[in-house]
Design a protein around this motif. Structure first.
Motif, PDB file in Angstrom:
ATOM      1  N   ILE A 381       3.665  71.583  67.901  1.00 49.33           N
ATOM      2  CA  ILE A 381       3.096  70.227  68.003  1.00 49.33           C
ATOM      3  C   ILE A 381       3.259  69.523  66.655  1.00 49.33           C
ATOM      4  CG2 ILE A 381       0.994  68.870  68.404  1.00 49.33           C
ATOM      5  CD1 ILE A 381       0.022  71.069  70.255  1.00 49.33           C
ATOM      6  N   GLU A 382       3.984  68.418  66.676  1.00 47.95           N
ATOM      7  CA  GLU A 382       4.252  67.717  65.429  1.00 47.95           C
ATOM      8  C   GLU A 382       3.130  66.773  65.043  1.00 47.95           C
ATOM      9  OE1 GLU A 382       7.953  65.465  65.244  1.00 47.95           O
ATOM     10  OE2 GLU A 382       8.839  67.398  64.665  1.00 47.95           O
ATOM     11  N   LYS A 383       2.649  66.050  66.036  1.00 43.70           N
ATOM     12  CA  LYS A 383       1.477  65.214  65.758  1.00 43.70           C
ATOM     13  C   LYS A 383       0.742  64.871  67.050  1.00 43.70           C
ATOM     14  CE  LYS A 383       3.634  60.677  65.524  1.00 43.70           C
ATOM     15  NZ  LYS A 383       3.504  59.354  65.162  1.00 43.70           N
ATOM     16  N   ILE A 384      -0.490  64.440  66.850  1.00 44.19           N
ATOM     17  CA  ILE A 384      -1.302  64.014  68.006  1.00 44.19           C
ATOM     18  C   ILE A 384      -1.810  62.606  67.719  1.00 44.19           C
ATOM     19  CG2 ILE A 384      -3.364  64.487  69.403  1.00 44.19           C
ATOM     20  CD1 ILE A 384      -3.074  67.439  68.710  1.00 44.19           C
ATOM     21  N   ASP A 385      -1.553  61.703  68.633  1.00 44.64           N
ATOM     22  CA  ASP A 385      -2.040  60.327  68.483  1.00 44.64           C
ATOM     23  C   ASP A 385      -3.107  60.047  69.517  1.00 44.64           C
ATOM     24  OD1 ASP A 385      -0.303  59.703  66.501  1.00 44.64           O
ATOM     25  OD2 ASP A 385       1.225  58.841  67.845  1.00 44.64           O
ATOM     26  N   LEU A 386      -4.028  59.212  69.117  1.00 46.28           N
ATOM     27  CA  LEU A 386      -5.062  58.801  70.075  1.00 46.28           C
ATOM     28  C   LEU A 386      -4.970  57.301  70.246  1.00 46.28           C
ATOM     29  CD1 LEU A 386      -7.731  59.213  71.664  1.00 46.28           C
ATOM     30  CD2 LEU A 386      -8.936  58.982  69.500  1.00 46.28           C
ATOM     31  N   GLU A 387      -4.851  56.852  71.484  1.00 44.85           N
ATOM     32  CA  GLU A 387      -4.835  55.401  71.700  1.00 44.85           C
ATOM     33  C   GLU A 387      -5.976  55.002  72.631  1.00 44.85           C
ATOM     34  OE1 GLU A 387      -1.919  51.772  72.915  1.00 44.85           O
ATOM     35  OE2 GLU A 387      -1.026  53.769  72.840  1.00 44.85           O
TER      36      GLU A 387
END
Ligand code: ASP
Ligand code: MG
Length: 467
Positions: A381-387
């Motif tokens: 997992i490279e990154k986690i974004d929250l929208e």
């Protein structure tokens, strides 16, 4: 035999309660009634829990507020003095128990899930008492029945319980059926049940619809009527579209899809107990008895234009889990699912590709869910974004998957408004298709689709479905 359910929106004041009583009185066949708490009472109890956890100082004030509201309704809707006095005494007895529960949590500064559920159940315990005595004052034989007293048995998920249907059926046949047979109307508390040990559980907020469905199953009713302060399911949210149509008929699956969204006409789990036994639901409007409402059946029908409703959910966020191999590596969703399930976080929907897993979660859980998995970043997992500023739109209608060109019409209507669709999930359900747009475009998007499917042709076929 029919089950009639009255929600908080029908139980706002004395006039409403009298109206409800009149409607029940008009029934010629045997009925069983399920009630929610009087309007606003469950919220009040929730607030009461918060306040009492901090100090015992305000417990008596909370109790007086609950007392005054119920006594005022009793006072103004019942003439017969004897009945009135009996009701006042019964209310007092319930309040004594509720007061002890509040002091208990105030002194110990602790609360278990089952005590919470127990406190929250008092709204229904009180409203069932009030309505049954109003009916008696109108010469109708009625009796208040508490869900734990008749053993509406559930699992141990205290605030999102599931009824154990075969046991409920057995228990109701020895408690409720004899009452019906002797002509008494049982007024059963909605919203809660109990475990095998007798601990109180609830079906979650607005769970009385589900209670009513459980009882309908348990007594083998031939109809479940859900009385509300609106007409039923609509083709679009009246707060957003100018001329929404009432939907006459829906299948269980269409109704379940729509219930997660927008107006939340019925609790999403209402259809669960009914599907196998095919008990129909009819939504009725307490304030417009002429309106036929919406009927929900086992059998679906295809509307000529396929889509029956366009709706939305603003209380949603998306967590994007990014990495070149996330779609390929086994176990990622299971790992995250395990973490979320321990925290009681529900995943609404999952949309994946090889490089991104999108999880839709309740907005109120969005921060917690992000925090709980952010340390998974690194490696695959490279990154986690929250929208957060998104809205989930759903188009619902039997035949959606099978009929050509429907999706194209939906998406080109949206594109004509220059609204960008951020994500699409189609094909997971035969009756619903979801997509996501930025929250600021919700009105534009809903109106564009509503115009396309409901406002173009004069006769949409919606009011008079042909079978
Ligand atoms: N009284 C409960 C609530 O307000 C249950 C219900 O209304 O169905 O959530
Ligand atoms: Mg309610």
């Amino acid at each position: 035999m029919k089950v009639m359910k009255f929600g908080g929106g029908c139980l706002k004041n004395c006039e409403h309660l009298l109206k409800v009583a009149e409607i029940i009185k008009l029934e010629k066949d045997s009925v069983v009634v399920i009630v929610s708490a009087l309007s606003g009472i469950t919220d009040l109890l929730e607030d009461g829990i918060q306040i009492s956890m901090k100090s015992s100082k305000n417990v008596s004030e909370i109790i007086s507020t609950v007392r005054n509201l119920h006594k005022h309704v009793a006072e103004t809707s019942i003439r017969d003095n004897e009945i009135k006095q009996r009701l006042m005494k019964d209310i007092e007895n319930k309040l004594k128990k509720l007061e002890r529960l509040f002091y208990g949590i105030a002194y110990t500064e602790e609360i278990t899930e089952s005590i919470r559920a127990h406190i929250l159940s008092y709204g229904e315990r009180l409203s069932a008492l009030v309505l049954s005595e109003i009916l008696r004052s109108l010469d109708k034989d009625a009796i208040a029945v508490e869900a734990d007293q008749i053993a509406i048995i559930t699992d141990e998920s205290f605030e999102n319980a599931t009824a154990i249907l075969p046991e409920v059926k057995k228990n109701l046949s020895s408690t409720i059926l004899p009452l019906i047979n002797k002509g008494t109307i049982p007024i059963i508390t909605g919203y809660f049940g109990c475990t095998h040990e007798g601990k109180v559980t609830t079906f979650g907020r607005n769970g009385s619809d589900y209670s009513a469905a459980v009882v309908a199953y348990g007594i083998g009713a031939n109809l479940l009527e859900i009385w509300k302060d609106v007409d039923g399911f609509m083709s679009g949210d009246p707060k957003i579209v100018k001329n929404p149509h009432r939907i006459e008929r829906l299948s269980y699956y269409e109704a379940a899809e729509l219930s997660y969204f927008g107006a939340r006409i019925i609790h999403p789990r209402t259809v669960e107990p009914l599907v196998d036994v095919n008990i129909p639901i009819r939504i009725r409007n307490l304030y417009d008895l002429k309106s036929k409402g919406t009927e929900v059946f086992g059998e679906g029908y295809e509307r000529e234009d396929v889509i029956k409703s366009v709706t939305y959910n603003k209380d949603i966020s998306v967590l994007r889990i990014l990495g070149p191999g996330v779609g390929y590596k086994p176990g990622i969703i299971a790992e995250i699912g395990g973490i979320f399930s321990k925290m009681g976080i529900n995943i609404y929907s999952i949309i994946t590709s090889q490089t991104c897993i999108n999880l839709l979660v309740d907005r109120k859980d969005s921060r917690r869910s992000y925090e709980s998995i952010k340390n998974l970043v690194g490696g695959i997992i490279e990154k986690i974004d929250l929208e957060d500023n998104i809205v989930l739109i759903a188009v619902v209608g039997e035949g959606l998957l099978k009929r050509k060109g429907v999706a194209a019409r939906v998406f080109s209507a949206v594109a004509e408004e220059s609204v960008n669709i951020e994500m699409i999930s189609s094909g997971a359900s035969e009756v619903a298709s979801y997509f996501i747009v930025k929250e600021k475009y919700v009105r534009k998007t809903i109106n564009a689709i509503h115009r396309e499917f409901f406002e173009k042709v004069e006769s949409s076929g919606l009011q008079n479905p042909s079978f």
